[in-house]
Write a protein that holds these residues in place. Structure first.
Motif, PDB file in Angstrom:
ATOM      1  N   CYS A  67       0.822  -1.217   0.000  1.00 25.91           N
ATOM      2  CA  CYS A  67       0.000   0.000   0.000  1.00 25.91           C
ATOM      3  C   CYS A  67       0.851   1.260   0.000  1.00 25.91           C
ATOM      4  O   CYS A  67       0.390   2.332   0.406  1.00 25.91           O
ATOM      5  CB  CYS A  67      -0.992  -0.005   1.161  1.00 25.91           C
ATOM      6  SG  CYS A  67      -0.220   0.192   2.774  1.00 25.91           S
ATOM      7  N   VAL A  68       2.098   1.173  -0.476  1.00 30.75           N
ATOM      8  CA  VAL A  68       3.009   2.309  -0.331  1.00 30.75           C
ATOM      9  C   VAL A  68       2.517   3.551  -1.085  1.00 30.75           C
ATOM     10  O   VAL A  68       2.597   4.664  -0.579  1.00 30.75           O
ATOM     11  CB  VAL A  68       4.465   1.917  -0.715  1.00 30.75           C
ATOM     12  CG1 VAL A  68       4.573   1.522  -2.165  1.00 30.75           C
ATOM     13  CG2 VAL A  68       5.434   3.052  -0.412  1.00 30.75           C
ATOM     14  N   VAL A  69       1.963   3.377  -2.281  1.00 34.78           N
ATOM     15  CA  VAL A  69       1.527   4.529  -3.071  1.00 34.78           C
ATOM     16  C   VAL A  69       0.355   5.232  -2.380  1.00 34.78           C
ATOM     17  O   VAL A  69       0.348   6.458  -2.218  1.00 34.78           O
ATOM     18  CB  VAL A  69       1.164   4.090  -4.514  1.00 34.78           C
ATOM     19  CG1 VAL A  69       0.504   5.234  -5.274  1.00 34.78           C
ATOM     20  CG2 VAL A  69       2.421   3.634  -5.249  1.00 34.78           C
ATOM     21  N   PHE A  71      -0.351   5.010   0.769  1.00 38.08           N
ATOM     22  CA  PHE A  71       0.182   5.535   2.032  1.00 38.08           C
ATOM     23  C   PHE A  71       0.777   6.935   1.834  1.00 38.08           C
ATOM     24  O   PHE A  71       0.577   7.842   2.641  1.00 38.08           O
ATOM     25  CB  PHE A  71       1.238   4.578   2.591  1.00 38.08           C
ATOM     26  CG  PHE A  71       2.144   5.186   3.620  1.00 38.08           C
ATOM     27  CD1 PHE A  71       1.651   5.580   4.862  1.00 38.08           C
ATOM     28  CD2 PHE A  71       3.496   5.393   3.352  1.00 38.08           C
ATOM     29  CE1 PHE A  71       2.495   6.156   5.817  1.00 38.08           C
ATOM     30  CE2 PHE A  71       4.329   5.971   4.294  1.00 38.08           C
ATOM     31  CZ  PHE A  71       3.837   6.358   5.528  1.00 38.08           C
ATOM     32  N   LEU A  72       1.516   7.128   0.741  1.00 38.30           N
ATOM     33  CA  LEU A  72       2.155   8.430   0.500  1.00 38.30           C
ATOM     34  C   LEU A  72       1.115   9.547   0.354  1.00 38.30           C
ATOM     35  O   LEU A  72       1.302  10.658   0.843  1.00 38.30           O
ATOM     36  CB  LEU A  72       3.048   8.359  -0.747  1.00 38.30           C
ATOM     37  CG  LEU A  72       4.299   7.475  -0.604  1.00 38.30           C
ATOM     38  CD1 LEU A  72       4.941   7.228  -1.970  1.00 38.30           C
ATOM     39  CD2 LEU A  72       5.301   8.101   0.364  1.00 38.30           C
TER      40      LEU A  72
ATOM     41  N   LEU B 176      10.201  -1.538  -2.546  1.00 36.37           N
ATOM     42  CA  LEU B 176       8.762  -1.608  -2.224  1.00 36.37           C
ATOM     43  C   LEU B 176       7.981  -1.303  -3.491  1.00 36.37           C
ATOM     44  O   LEU B 176       7.954  -0.161  -3.933  1.00 36.37           O
ATOM     45  CB  LEU B 176       8.403  -0.586  -1.158  1.00 36.37           C
ATOM     46  CG  LEU B 176       8.931  -0.825   0.257  1.00 36.37           C
ATOM     47  CD1 LEU B 176       8.568   0.345   1.165  1.00 36.37           C
ATOM     48  CD2 LEU B 176       8.375  -2.121   0.829  1.00 36.37           C
ATOM     49  N   GLU B 177       7.346  -2.295  -4.088  1.00 36.41           N
ATOM     50  CA  GLU B 177       6.639  -2.119  -5.355  1.00 36.41           C
ATOM     51  C   GLU B 177       7.561  -1.412  -6.362  1.00 36.41           C
ATOM     52  O   GLU B 177       8.638  -1.922  -6.649  1.00 36.41           O
ATOM     53  CB  GLU B 177       5.316  -1.346  -5.135  1.00 36.41           C
ATOM     54  CG  GLU B 177       4.380  -2.103  -4.186  1.00 36.41           C
ATOM     55  CD  GLU B 177       3.152  -1.287  -3.780  1.00 36.41           C
ATOM     56  OE1 GLU B 177       2.487  -0.739  -4.663  1.00 36.41           O
ATOM     57  OE2 GLU B 177       2.836  -1.238  -2.570  1.00 36.41           O
ATOM     58  N   ASP B 178       7.151  -0.211  -6.861  1.00 36.81           N
ATOM     59  CA  ASP B 178       7.986   0.427  -7.886  1.00 36.81           C
ATOM     60  C   ASP B 178       8.792   1.602  -7.347  1.00 36.81           C
ATOM     61  O   ASP B 178       9.017   2.593  -8.039  1.00 36.81           O
ATOM     62  CB  ASP B 178       7.151   0.839  -9.102  1.00 36.81           C
ATOM     63  CG  ASP B 178       6.058   1.829  -8.743  1.00 36.81           C
ATOM     64  OD1 ASP B 178       5.884   2.106  -7.532  1.00 36.81           O
ATOM     65  OD2 ASP B 178       5.390   2.331  -9.656  1.00 36.81           O
ATOM     66  N   ARG B 179       9.236   1.487  -6.105  1.00 34.51           N
ATOM     67  CA  ARG B 179      10.159   2.481  -5.533  1.00 34.51           C
ATOM     68  C   ARG B 179      10.948   1.828  -4.411  1.00 34.51           C
ATOM     69  O   ARG B 179      10.702   0.675  -4.057  1.00 34.51           O
ATOM     70  CB  ARG B 179       9.434   3.735  -5.080  1.00 34.51           C
ATOM     71  CG  ARG B 179       8.306   3.516  -4.085  1.00 34.51           C
ATOM     72  CD  ARG B 179       7.312   4.680  -4.195  1.00 34.51           C
ATOM     73  NE  ARG B 179       6.475   4.486  -5.378  1.00 34.51           N
ATOM     74  CZ  ARG B 179       6.123   5.465  -6.227  1.00 34.51           C
ATOM     75  NH1 ARG B 179       6.543   6.699  -6.034  1.00 34.51           N
ATOM     76  NH2 ARG B 179       5.370   5.208  -7.277  1.00 34.51           N
ATOM     77  N   LEU B 199      11.358  10.804   2.940  1.00 31.09           N
ATOM     78  CA  LEU B 199      10.022  10.255   3.179  1.00 31.09           C
ATOM     79  C   LEU B 199       9.175  11.261   3.953  1.00 31.09           C
ATOM     80  O   LEU B 199       7.968  11.391   3.722  1.00 31.09           O
ATOM     81  CB  LEU B 199      10.129   8.938   3.959  1.00 31.09           C
ATOM     82  CG  LEU B 199       8.816   8.192   4.243  1.00 31.09           C
ATOM     83  CD1 LEU B 199       8.078   7.828   2.969  1.00 31.09           C
ATOM     84  CD2 LEU B 199       9.074   6.932   5.072  1.00 31.09           C
ATOM     85  N   GLN B 210      13.386   8.073  -0.038  1.00 37.47           N
ATOM     86  CA  GLN B 210      12.766   7.276  -1.101  1.00 37.47           C
ATOM     87  C   GLN B 210      13.553   7.473  -2.392  1.00 37.47           C
ATOM     88  O   GLN B 210      13.900   8.594  -2.723  1.00 37.47           O
ATOM     89  CB  GLN B 210      11.359   7.751  -1.364  1.00 37.47           C
ATOM     90  CG  GLN B 210      10.489   7.856  -0.141  1.00 37.47           C
ATOM     91  CD  GLN B 210       9.207   8.581  -0.479  1.00 37.47           C
ATOM     92  OE1 GLN B 210       8.317   8.019  -1.087  1.00 37.47           O
ATOM     93  NE2 GLN B 210       9.116   9.837  -0.085  1.00 37.47           N
TER      94      GLN B 210
END
Lengths: 341, 341
Positions: A67-69, A71-72, B176-179, B199, B210
């Motif tokens: 869920c990082v995107v 989350f940001l 983490l995914e695309d980063r 971050l 990041q």
């Protein structure tokens, strides 16, 4: 304080309801505890208000929940002073989940216990394709590859103007490659209604008038122009150089003219048209208000191209409108503009 | 005075050499007469200096010779006070015809009898595809559908900067995914060399960093990062989300960094990167100078997209550069900017 991951949500017991929901609008009450969506739990981990979820720190939790995107974006709204809720079924109005929102943001000072909503937010990474038909009532939050966020508000603009003109009929026109020349046009066609461009240049008084293929096809259909083969010849020429895009552009051009707007080429801005709502005369022309790009109804945007179009329009103080045009010529209008929440 | 169409040129006898070539730089001498290219004859017809060519007036002549788009550009330069010649074989230097020029424009006050050249001009309609490899030494004159002309100067820019930084090694990183997140980065990686983004946001002192996938892949290859699976894992992740575009973008990123430039995302400008030539610290960051779009070496532009990119770059006071990148990672740089001749 620790949480437990349980079927896609994080449960926290003890006095968590009072600490997280009542005082700061995180999650939903669950007895004396709360149920948190993963982005909310991640934010509490980031703030050190939660110590761990099933023993995981923020890094492991983000890796486990993908869920990082989101989350940001969640974090960004919190830092801007908003409370917000993930648009989970049962947490927010069914209308909001149907509209494709991921997050529902409350006005500053409000929270999930109030009725008001400031933004319905859809979150995407910059590499996602975004279907145009899903936009129009949400704010798109695009997280770029360096995790900067661009907010694009989408709406359904009214495309209406007040330009009025009695069209003449039977004017002779010569089709030359992909444009037309009227060697003896009535002055008003250009000076009053802003069709075409003087062959002798912008400041010229009278003389031959050049028309684009869309202008020519529209005026031929209206009976204004008299040219070999009629409107169909022009449309065929248009299709030969642009394919079915020509039909879509002509449908948009005709709709704009019929709504009292004056569309002119948007080429210098990389758009199909720029539009003037209210033309009295070319001599006293104001600024154009919209840039219009014509797209198929089922179009999916790359966020980067959306960013490019919207940035350019903003830079020249115009609004960006997309004409989503199906094969019947029916048009759904979509306006997109950058906002700072 | 009348001309005769003869094998793609127009011949005019009498004292035409003196009237058209000697005094105004039209055509090439042919005894006491001149030989004119069709655009030149069209312009003389437009000015009423020629009465007809084989009995044809301007309209019929343009229809017969299919040169309306080039005629419009020729006319525009004449109106701006330039003499110019069609880049016909034998009329101008072989280099100019080879470079894909249609018109050779002399500095104001000069003509075909002088040696100096102001612009080599390639003429296209807005619907033509323009191969990127043909650009770099010509001015592109784009005639849009309403016959307005946009001039785009093309060149081969030097992409060199002066940013210097001793890279550390062995920093732990989480994909983490695309980063990527570096939970404990050395401060200088961001503050001095401008890798990634804090971050906790732009103003934050220290804390997790990041990185984008291109930054991560570059730093992993340089041995700066220590992450599970190494650089190859990152490159594979990049290809999974972007396809071979990722390889091209990484090649461009690495080249820019190795030349002392700092590339950051250009997303907000619809570009791949923006670049800073000289970074001493993020705290004292100047403006970025270039917007960079990464394209395949064999790319063909639509003039409209070129107009969009160049207009946007100009609006934010940056130069637009295209990185034409082949599968080996070799890059040809192309800069494009709007000019007014």
């Amino acid at each position: 304080m620790e949480g437990t991951l349980d079927g896609g949500v994080v449960r926290v017991g003890g006095d968590a309801r009072q600490r997280f929901y009542d005082s700061s609008g995180y999650g939903r009450p669950d007895g004396a505890g709360v149920v948190l969506a993963p982005v909310e739990a991640a934010h509490l981990l980031f703030r050190d208000d939660l110590d761990a979820v099933d023993g995981m720190d923020l890094g492991k939790f983000l890796a486990a929940t993908d869920c990082v995107v989101r989350f940001l974006v969640y974090k960004d709204f919190r830092e801007r002073g908003f409370y917000l809720s993930p648009a989970r079924e049962g947490w927010v109005d069914a209308d909001d989940t149907r509209a494709g929102a991921d997050l529902v943001v409350y006005p500053q000072g409000n929270g999930p216990w109030d009725d008001e909503i400031a933004y319905r937010v859809r979150v995407v990474g910059e590499r996602a394709a975004v279907s145009a038909s899903d936009l129009g009532s949400v704010v798109l939050a695009v997280v770029d590859e360096e995790s900067e966020i661009t907010y694009l508000d989408t709406s359904r603009p009214e495309m209406v103007g007040h330009t009025d003109y009695d069209h003449p009929t039977g004017i002779a026109a010569d089709l030359l490659e992909d444009r037309t020349v009227l060697w003896n046009p009535p002055k008003d066609l250009y000076e009053r209604a802003f069709y075409g461009q003087r062959l002798a240049g912008r400041g010229a008084e009278g003389g031959p008038l050049q028309l684009s293929l869309v202008e020519t096809a529209f005026l031929a259909r209206e009976g204004v122009l008299d040219l070999d083969g009629g409107a169909e010849t022009v449309v065929e020429r248009g299709r030969a150089v642009e394919g079915e895009r020509f039909d879509r552009r002509l449908a948009v051009y005709a709709t704009l003219r019929s709504e009292g707007l004056v569309p002119k080429t948007g080429f210098k801005f990389g758009a199909d048209f720029r539009t003037y709502a209210d033309v009295e005369s070319v001599e006293n022309l104001g600024h154009s208000e919209f840039l219009v790009r014509v797209l198929p109804a089922e179009y999916a945007f790359g966020p980067r191209e959306l960013s490019l179009d919207v940035r350019l329009a903003g830079g020249v103080h115009k609004r960006m409108a997309f004409a989503l045009t199906d094969t019947n010529g029916d048009i759904d209008w979509l306006a997109v503009e950058r906002i700072t929440p």
